[in-house]
Write a protein that holds these residues in place. Structure first.
Motif, PDB file in Angstrom:
ATOM      1  N   GLN A 171       1.006  -1.804  -0.365  1.00 26.83           N
ATOM      2  CA  GLN A 171       0.131  -0.152  -0.079  1.00 26.83           C
ATOM      3  C   GLN A 171       0.683   1.198  -0.107  1.00 26.83           C
ATOM      4  OE1 GLN A 171      -3.332   0.324   2.894  1.00 26.83           O
ATOM      5  NE2 GLN A 171      -4.484   1.515   1.869  1.00 26.83           N
ATOM      6  N   ASP A 172       1.700   1.425   0.538  1.00 32.90           N
ATOM      7  CA  ASP A 172       3.069   2.146   0.488  1.00 32.90           C
ATOM      8  C   ASP A 172       3.435   2.691  -0.740  1.00 32.90           C
ATOM      9  OD1 ASP A 172       4.437   4.143   2.142  1.00 32.90           O
ATOM     10  OD2 ASP A 172       6.151   2.580   1.312  1.00 32.90           O
ATOM     11  N   ARG A 173       4.232   1.731  -1.370  1.00 33.30           N
ATOM     12  CA  ARG A 173       4.926   1.726  -2.374  1.00 33.30           C
ATOM     13  C   ARG A 173       3.184   2.332  -3.544  1.00 33.30           C
ATOM     14  NH1 ARG A 173       8.128   0.455   1.482  1.00 33.30           N
ATOM     15  NH2 ARG A 173      10.681  -0.230   0.523  1.00 33.30           N
ATOM     16  N   TYR A 174       2.247   1.739  -3.266  1.00 34.56           N
ATOM     17  CA  TYR A 174       1.004   2.031  -4.864  1.00 34.56           C
ATOM     18  C   TYR A 174       1.104   3.604  -4.478  1.00 34.56           C
ATOM     19  CZ  TYR A 174       0.442  -2.609  -5.990  1.00 34.56           C
ATOM     20  OH  TYR A 174       0.353  -3.687  -6.322  1.00 34.56           O
ATOM     21  N   SER A 175       0.657   4.187  -3.348  1.00 30.15           N
ATOM     22  CA  SER A 175       0.461   5.434  -2.776  1.00 30.15           C
ATOM     23  C   SER A 175       1.626   6.699  -3.610  1.00 30.15           C
ATOM     24  CB  SER A 175       0.284   6.061  -1.437  1.00 30.15           C
ATOM     25  OG  SER A 175       2.052   5.935  -0.633  1.00 30.15           O
ATOM     26  N   TRP A 176       3.097   5.733  -4.504  1.00 30.19           N
ATOM     27  CA  TRP A 176       3.474   6.668  -4.937  1.00 30.19           C
ATOM     28  C   TRP A 176       3.221   7.270  -6.002  1.00 30.19           C
ATOM     29  CZ3 TRP A 176       8.702   2.633  -4.552  1.00 30.19           C
ATOM     30  CH2 TRP A 176       9.268   3.124  -3.252  1.00 30.19           C
ATOM     31  N   TYR A 177       2.067   6.213  -6.521  1.00 31.14           N
ATOM     32  CA  TYR A 177       1.353   7.108  -7.892  1.00 31.14           C
ATOM     33  C   TYR A 177      -0.113   7.375  -7.524  1.00 31.14           C
ATOM     34  CZ  TYR A 177       5.403   4.421  -9.865  1.00 31.14           C
ATOM     35  OH  TYR A 177       7.075   4.470 -10.380  1.00 31.14           O
ATOM     36  N   GLY A 178      -0.703   7.344  -6.370  1.00 32.70           N
ATOM     37  CA  GLY A 178      -2.121   7.885  -6.199  1.00 32.70           C
ATOM     38  C   GLY A 178      -2.865   6.665  -6.534  1.00 32.70           C
ATOM     39  N   ILE A 179      -2.285   5.293  -6.257  1.00 32.80           N
ATOM     40  CA  ILE A 179      -2.986   4.433  -6.065  1.00 32.80           C
ATOM     41  C   ILE A 179      -3.371   3.596  -4.567  1.00 32.80           C
ATOM     42  CG2 ILE A 179      -3.386   2.374  -6.533  1.00 32.80           C
ATOM     43  CD1 ILE A 179      -3.573   3.683  -8.999  1.00 32.80           C
ATOM     44  N   ASP A 180      -4.884   3.745  -4.000  1.00 27.55           N
ATOM     45  CA  ASP A 180      -5.556   2.979  -2.620  1.00 27.55           C
ATOM     46  C   ASP A 180      -5.673   2.323  -2.624  1.00 27.55           C
ATOM     47  OD1 ASP A 180      -6.082   3.175  -0.242  1.00 27.55           O
ATOM     48  OD2 ASP A 180      -6.527   5.344   0.089  1.00 27.55           O
ATOM     49  N   LEU A 181      -4.981   1.280  -1.808  1.00 28.31           N
ATOM     50  CA  LEU A 181      -5.813   0.163  -1.797  1.00 28.31           C
ATOM     51  C   LEU A 181      -7.361   0.178  -1.417  1.00 28.31           C
ATOM     52  CD1 LEU A 181      -2.442  -2.436  -1.519  1.00 28.31           C
ATOM     53  CD2 LEU A 181      -4.190  -1.877  -3.428  1.00 28.31           C
ATOM     54  N   ASN A 182      -8.033   0.819  -0.570  1.00 25.62           N
ATOM     55  CA  ASN A 182      -9.145   1.064  -0.164  1.00 25.62           C
ATOM     56  C   ASN A 182     -10.222   1.609  -0.925  1.00 25.62           C
ATOM     57  OD1 ASN A 182      -8.409   0.286   2.305  1.00 25.62           O
ATOM     58  ND2 ASN A 182      -6.985   1.993   2.628  1.00 25.62           N
ATOM     59  N   THR A 183      -9.861   2.160  -1.981  1.00 24.39           N
ATOM     60  CA  THR A 183     -10.294   2.874  -2.977  1.00 24.39           C
ATOM     61  C   THR A 183     -10.255   2.541  -4.267  1.00 24.39           C
ATOM     62  OG1 THR A 183      -9.952   4.962  -2.769  1.00 24.39           O
ATOM     63  CG2 THR A 183     -10.822   4.463  -1.305  1.00 24.39           C
TER      64      THR A 183
END
Length: 436
Positions: free
Chosen positions: A125-137
């Motif tokens: 989740q931390d890495r995906y957030s680098w690209y504006g991806i939120d595993l919750n939404t």
């Protein structure tokens, strides 16, 4: 609602505690990082020596004063009943239990304590957030295989629904099926694609043939994440051109979690928060940054099952720009068992065949996929999927290139197929040697 977090919590994976721990580790200064890693390695080692009979016997514990003396674990060491490898403080009910894909030829069942599993997901989740991806939404278009038995299929689809994943079953990659894929992108607001490189590449070639830019049909798309199979520069350019979004490399393994993830500056940042990654030579000596060798991993928080100096079966190198806190994976060569042995004793990385044939075959413009199998010391077989057969001229060009880059007097067979055989998990193993 935070569906991803809720699903983990319902399954008793402490994601909030894991995220807090991850932030604590990320805030450790570089100057103190060596102390953190040293302390966590020793805590883990002491725990398994005290609570895990399998590991105590494996280590042949007599005390030690040097991390380099800790024995290397191989996949074959773990191919025995899980109950014999679990720490005495855990059971299969109190731990997370999973199974490797077996694409390396050495499948086995493994376990993680629930906090270690949650920490792995916190890292993703931390890495995906680098690209504006939120595993919750964020809604994922998932290009993976799926269990074909009724119970496994229903269970996986339920997990997909809760985790905001919509599965694109890659066991059928016919043009008719990919037409249906395209319709799904027109109707849903997908935020990212995630899946096996070969499947997404095939879909990209389908889009290219129809001169379609996927982002025009699905404007919500942000990135494409490819995993599990090697991504070549030319293929990355093709996928980016037809998807209209950046393609990001992810390197991980089910038994240890996220290993490395490509950042916006195109560097593969190694996960140093809950893993300790080393590069070793053939004699198990630790190599300095910049030198290529075997990738060996310690899962720092897995107390249920030892993953200590675990040889994952890949080879690679860490960049000379690496630090203890921020290692950078400069090169990921491939599996150590993907090698070809020739009659004259020469040993060649299987990837060499792939490089040679890939360039020539793709010049034909109609080859969609191919795999190479070594059946004997001097015999190789190329299976491919295409609209028309390779011409004799094209076959001779491939054989000439193989003679130049690999070896002489080799027998090369060609077979056109409708589809290529994938592993049970859906991966396409691009080179396989059948020689023991």
């Amino acid at each position: 609602m935070d569906w991803f977090r809720l699903s983990l919590q319902l399954n008793k994976f402490p994601i909030q505690r894991a995220q807090k721990k991850l932030e604590e580790v990320k805030n450790i200064p570089e100057a103190e990082y060596e102390k953190y890693q040293y302390r966590q390695r020793n805590l883990l080692l002491d725990y398994h020596i005290q609570h895990n009979d399998f590991y105590r016997d494996f280590f042949k514990w007599e005390g030690f004063d040097d991390w380099s003396k800790v024995p290397i674990m191989k996949k074959s060491d773990l191919q025995q009943p899980l109950r014999d490898r679990l720490s005495s403080t855990y059971t299969t009910k109190s731990a997370y239990v999973g199974k490797t894909s077996g694409s390396s030829g050495h499948p086995f069942i493994f376990a993680k304590n629930r906090f270690a599993h949650a920490l792995s997901w916190a890292g993703f989740q931390d890495r995906y957030s680098w690209y504006g991806i939120d595993l919750n939404t964020s809604l994922q278009a998932r290009f993976y295989g799926i269990p074909l038995d009724f119970f496994g299929n229903v269970q996986e689809r339920l997990k997909d629904r809760i985790s905001l994943r919509r599965r694109f079953n890659i066991f059928d990659l016919s043009e008719q099926k990919m037409e249906s894929f395209l319709e799904r992108f027109k109707k849903a607001d997908f935020n990212y694609l995630n899946g096996y490189t070969s499947a997404i590449l095939l879909f990209a070639k389908f889009l290219k043939d129809r001169e379609i830019l996927l982002k025009d049909l699905c404007p919500s798309l942000k990135i494409c994440i490819v995993t599990s199979e090697r991504l070549f520069k030319k293929d990355k350019e093709l996928i980016e051109n037809v998807l209209g979004v950046p393609v990001i490399n992810e390197y991980g393994a089910s038994e240890v979690g996220l290993i490395a993830f490509e950042d916006p500056n195109h560097h593969w940042i190694v996960n140093s928060e809950d893993l300790y990654v080393e590069i070793l030579d053939a004699n198990d000596r630790i190599l300095p940054y910049g030198e290529e060798g075997r990738i060996v991993i310690t899962a720092l928080y897995n107390y249920a099952h030892p993953m200590i100096r675990y040889d994952i079966g890949d080879t690679g190198a860490l960049s000379t720009r690496s630090t203890l806190k921020k290692p950078v994976l400069e090169k990921l060569v491939g599996r150590t068992n993907d090698i070809a042995r020739l009659p004259d004793g020469k040993v060649v990385p299987g990837l060499t065949f792939y490089y040679v044939t890939k360039t020539i075959i793709e010049d034909s413009g109609n080859i969609r996929e191919f795999i190479i199998t070594q059946t004997s010391l001097d015999t190789f077989h190329i299976d491919y999927v295409s609209d028309i057969k390779l011409s004799e001229v094209q076959k001779k060009s491939i054989m000439k290139a193989i003679e130049m880059y690999v070896g002489k007097d080799l027998k090369i067979g060609f077979q056109k197929n409708e589809v290529l055989k994938r592993t049970k998990s859906g991966k396409l193993k691009q080179f396989t040697s059948l020689i023991q």
